[in-house]
Design an enzyme around this catalytic site. Structure first.
Site, mmCIF file in Angstrom:
data_model
loop_
_atom_site.group_PDB
_atom_site.id
_atom_site.type_symbol
_atom_site.label_atom_id
_atom_site.label_comp_id
_atom_site.label_asym_id
_atom_site.label_seq_id
_atom_site.Cartn_x
_atom_site.Cartn_y
_atom_site.Cartn_z
ATOM 1 N N ASP A 65 21.015 34.624 -3.552
ATOM 2 C CA ASP A 65 20.289 33.637 -4.172
ATOM 3 C C ASP A 65 18.740 33.363 -3.663
ATOM 4 O OD1 ASP A 65 20.599 30.774 -5.231
ATOM 5 O OD2 ASP A 65 19.926 30.152 -3.173
ATOM 6 N N GLU B 231 25.382 36.555 -6.945
ATOM 7 C CA GLU B 231 24.361 36.459 -5.924
ATOM 8 C C GLU B 231 24.683 37.466 -4.754
ATOM 9 O OE1 GLU B 231 22.710 32.124 -6.859
ATOM 10 O OE2 GLU B 231 24.338 32.204 -5.157
#
Length: 231
Positions: free
Chosen positions: A56, A127
């Site tokens: 992320d 992610e």
């Protein structure tokens, strides 16, 4: 892909390995990539959550640096583009585009519940894969991969148009209406694949319901639908 057993997944499935390499990921330590594809429902010693946490942040930096280098606009405009390009919905879209769903490691119940097509799960896995890419191949390789996978999205309109909730807020103010009210009117599905139905209403105008995989996405969809119907 649904392995025959649940537990410690240290070897990457050959089909998943071939898919990852063809997509542009650099595979060295197989267990890390198996971890990136493993959902908590597998009961494995490790799942994708730690790699998702890292990925992320890596994705955010990749896209922020990219936008700063290639696009004009104020801080607010760049932030709006950034938020759209790194959103869970966008990550899920990229995951589907590259063909991730068949390679997710999900427990039987999670797969039966539609986990392989969940925006929440696909976004997190995307992610996590970027986190694994960063750990094994470094910043330059990860940045190159992100720019390739996100190229169409970056050239599109995501984040350029006003967010539906902002547009509705401004419409209400401009028409001397009360502030739009959002409320969750239904929540269904298991924890890992929940569905939220949100109702947005403007006093003396009307109300619209919309359903999505998260409260935020349902609010956005409801605001968009409201503007299409009443705006």
């Amino acid at each position: 892909m649904e392995p025959d057993r649940e537990g410690d997944l240290s070897v990457l499935d050959p089909a998943a390995r071939a898919w990852l390499k063809a997509t542009g990921f650099g595979i060295m330590e197989e267990s890390l990539w198996a971890e990136a594809l493993t959902h908590g429902s597998m009961g494995a010693a490790r799942d994708y959550q730690r790699l998702e946490f890292l990925g992320d942040r890596v994705l955010g930096l990749c896209v922020a640096e990219w936008l700063h280098a290639t696009q004009a606009g104020s801080e607010g405009q760049l932030a709006q583009r950034l938020n759209a390009l790194v959103s869970r919905q966008m990550c899920a879209r990229i995951a589907r585009t590259i063909g991730a769903p068949p390679h997710l490691l999900l427990g039987k119940q999670a797969r039966d519940d539609g986990g392989a097509d969940s925006d929440n799960i696909l976004g997190d896995v995307m992610e996590a894969l970027l986190g694994a890419q960063f750990l094994q191949n470094g910043w330059e390789a990860t940045r190159t991969l992100v720019r390739g996978l996100w190229a169409d999205a970056a050239q599109g309109q995501d984040g350029r148009a006003k967010h539906p909730k902002s547009a509705l807020q401004e419409w209400a103010a401009g028409n001397r209406r009360r502030t739009p009210i959002y409320e969750v009117v239904d929540r269904s599905g298991p924890d890992h694949a929940q569905r939220f139905t949100v109702r947005v209403s403007v006093h003396n105008v009307g109300q619209v319901d919309a359903t999505a995989n998260s409260k935020q996405e349902a609010e956005t969809a409801a605001a968009r639908a409201f503007m299409e119907q009443f705006g």
